[in-house]
Design a protein around this motif. Structure first.
Motif, PDB file in Angstrom:
ATOM      1  N   GLN A 120      47.783 -12.111 -17.877  1.00  0.00           N
ATOM      2  CA  GLN A 120      47.164 -12.878 -18.639  1.00  0.00           C
ATOM      3  C   GLN A 120      45.544 -12.912 -18.614  1.00  0.00           C
ATOM      4  N   VAL A 121      44.939 -12.737 -19.656  1.00  0.00           N
ATOM      5  CA  VAL A 121      43.443 -12.164 -19.745  1.00  0.00           C
ATOM      6  C   VAL A 121      42.578 -13.415 -20.331  1.00  0.00           C
ATOM      7  N   GLN A 122      41.683 -13.734 -19.600  1.00  0.00           N
ATOM      8  CA  GLN A 122      40.703 -14.708 -20.124  1.00  0.00           C
ATOM      9  C   GLN A 122      39.199 -14.101 -19.785  1.00  0.00           C
ATOM     10  N   LEU A 123      38.349 -14.564 -20.767  1.00  0.00           N
ATOM     11  CA  LEU A 123      37.163 -13.875 -20.524  1.00  0.00           C
ATOM     12  C   LEU A 123      36.054 -15.345 -20.534  1.00  0.00           C
ATOM     13  N   ILE A 124      35.393 -15.363 -19.418  1.00  0.00           N
ATOM     14  CA  ILE A 124      34.426 -16.866 -19.353  1.00  0.00           C
ATOM     15  C   ILE A 124      33.025 -16.110 -19.320  1.00  0.00           C
ATOM     16  N   GLN A 125      32.337 -17.304 -19.464  1.00  0.00           N
ATOM     17  CA  GLN A 125      30.908 -16.945 -19.453  1.00  0.00           C
ATOM     18  C   GLN A 125      29.959 -17.984 -18.506  1.00  0.00           C
ATOM     19  N   VAL A 126      29.247 -17.259 -17.733  1.00  0.00           N
ATOM     20  CA  VAL A 126      28.788 -18.044 -16.427  1.00  0.00           C
ATOM     21  C   VAL A 126      27.359 -18.315 -16.503  1.00  0.00           C
ATOM     22  N   GLY A 127      27.096 -19.622 -16.188  1.00  0.00           N
ATOM     23  CA  GLY A 127      25.611 -20.007 -16.003  1.00  0.00           C
ATOM     24  C   GLY A 127      24.843 -20.151 -17.487  1.00  0.00           C
ATOM     25  N   GLN A 128      23.594 -20.440 -17.225  1.00  0.00           N
ATOM     26  CA  GLN A 128      22.908 -20.696 -18.465  1.00  0.00           C
ATOM     27  C   GLN A 128      22.483 -19.314 -19.130  1.00  0.00           C
ATOM     28  N   GLU A 129      22.816 -18.092 -18.417  1.00  0.00           N
ATOM     29  CA  GLU A 129      22.695 -16.815 -19.337  1.00  0.00           C
ATOM     30  C   GLU A 129      24.054 -16.406 -19.857  1.00  0.00           C
ATOM     31  N   LYS A 130      25.047 -17.212 -19.651  1.00  0.00           N
ATOM     32  CA  LYS A 130      26.381 -16.981 -20.364  1.00  0.00           C
ATOM     33  C   LYS A 130      26.862 -15.394 -19.957  1.00  0.00           C
ATOM     34  N   THR A 131      26.850 -15.000 -18.953  1.00  0.00           N
ATOM     35  CA  THR A 131      27.078 -13.583 -18.293  1.00  0.00           C
ATOM     36  C   THR A 131      28.651 -13.605 -18.478  1.00  0.00           C
ATOM     37  N   PRO A 132      29.115 -12.405 -19.053  1.00  0.00           N
ATOM     38  CA  PRO A 132      30.627 -12.321 -19.260  1.00  0.00           C
ATOM     39  C   PRO A 132      31.396 -11.947 -17.829  1.00  0.00           C
ATOM     40  N   VAL A 133      32.369 -12.802 -17.723  1.00  0.00           N
ATOM     41  CA  VAL A 133      33.078 -12.415 -16.494  1.00  0.00           C
ATOM     42  C   VAL A 133      34.785 -12.184 -16.891  1.00  0.00           C
ATOM     43  N   LEU A 134      35.356 -11.135 -16.729  1.00  0.00           N
ATOM     44  CA  LEU A 134      36.814 -11.013 -17.170  1.00  0.00           C
ATOM     45  C   LEU A 134      37.740 -11.032 -16.004  1.00  0.00           C
ATOM     46  N   ILE A 135      38.857 -11.944 -16.282  1.00  0.00           N
ATOM     47  CA  ILE A 135      39.639 -12.213 -15.391  1.00  0.00           C
ATOM     48  C   ILE A 135      41.132 -11.830 -15.822  1.00  0.00           C
TER      49      ILE A 135
END
Length: 236
Positions: free
Chosen positions: A11-26
Motif C-alpha cells: 500500500q503506497v501513499q504520498l503525503i506532504q509535510v508542513g508549510q513547505e509541503k515536503t513529500p514523504v513516501l510511505i
C-alpha cells in the motif's frame, strides 16, 4: 534471484509535510516474508554503539542480500515521485540496521533536538520499520526561531546550528528528552507512525527525530527492539 521479495500488493501513499509541503513516501506491507529478514538479522548482524551524535542507539551494517533485494526495486521511485533528474545516478552513502536504545536521561545535546541528514538536493533518507512492538515512529519538525522545516544549503545549516548554540548559551542545555510532540523550540509538523514492515522515504534536508515518549521497552536485542533498516542515498 533476490533473497527478499517485495510485496506487489503493498500500500503506497504520498503525503506532504508542513508549510513547505515536503513529500514523504510511505509504503506499507513492503516486504514479503519479513520473518526471514528478522531471523537473518538476529543471527548475523553485529550491533555496536552508533558513534553518531544524532542517533541514540546501536547500529550494524546492512547485509548485501537486503541491499540487492531492495535498491533495484526502489530506484524508479526517486525519478518518478521525487523528480530526481534522470541523468543523476544513485550513490549509497550509508546502510545500517538500527536499534533505538537510549533512555531520555542518556541523550546528548544533539539527540534531544531534531536533526537533518544533508542539505544536498539529491540526498534521501530511507527507513524500514521491521519488528513488531509497541514502538513509536518518527516526527518531522519546524524550528520556531528560524521557521525552517528543511535545511537546504550551507548557509541555512550555519544559521540553524548558530541558532541552537545561541539558545544553549542563553537558556542552558535543553531538557533531557526526545522532542516527541514538540516544545518551545520546535513545532511538530508531521508524524510517521511506527508500523512493522512500513517503508518510508523522505528528503535528507527535513528536520526529524525519533519519537519515544516511553523508553522502558527500548532494547538492544534485535529480536525485540525498535529495529529499523536505514539507508542514506545521494543522487549525483
Amino acid at each position: 534471484m533476490a533473497t527478499y521479495l517485495l510485496n506487489p500488493n503493498c500500500q503506497v501513499q504520498l503525503i506532504q509535510v508542513g508549510q513547505e509541503k515536503t513529500p514523504v513516501l510511505i509504503i506499507d506491507d513492503f516486504m514479503l516474508g519479513l520473518d526471514q529478514l528478522t531471523a537473518n538479522i538476529n543471527q548475523s548482524a553485529k550491533f555496536t554503539d552508533a558513534n553518531d551524535s544524532n542517533y541514540a542507539g546501536v547500529r550494524a551494517p546492512i547485509d548485501s542480500d537486503y541491499l540487492d533485494s531492495v535498491l533495484p526495486e526502489i530506484v524508479p521511485i526517486f525519478y518518478q515521485v521525487f523528480r530526481v533528474p534522470q541523468q543523476l545516478n544513485l550513490s549509497l552513502k550509508t546502510a545500517r540496521y538500527s536499534l533505538l536504545t537510549k533512555d531520555a536521561n542518556q541523550l546528548n545535546t544533539l539527540q534531544r533536538w531534531p536533526h537533518f541528514d544533508s542539505y544536498e538536493p539529491g540526498y534521501f533518507a530511507v527507513m524500514h520499520y521491521i519488528n513488531e512492538g509497541n514502538f513509536e515512529g518518527t516526527g518531522f519538525y519546524r524550528h520556531r526561531e528560524t521557521n525552517k522545516e528543511n535545511i537546504l544549503n550551507e548557509q541555512q545549516a550555519h544559521d540553524y546550528m548558530l541558532a541552537l548554540q545561541n539558545w544553549v548559551d542563553k537558556y542552558g542545555e535543553p531538557e533531557a528528552n526526545y522532542t516527541n510532540g514538540g516544545n518551545t523550540v520546535y513545532e511538530r509538523i508531521g508524524t510517521i507512525e511506527y508500523k512493522p514492515n512500513r517503508f518510508v522515504i523522505y528528503p535528507g534536508s527535513l528536520l526529524h527525530s525519533p519519537i519515544a515518549t516511553h523508553t522502558s521497552h527500548l532494547s538492544d536485542d534485535p529480536q525485540h527492539g525498535r529495529l529499523t533498516a536505514n539507508l542514506f542515498i545521494n543522487f549525483e
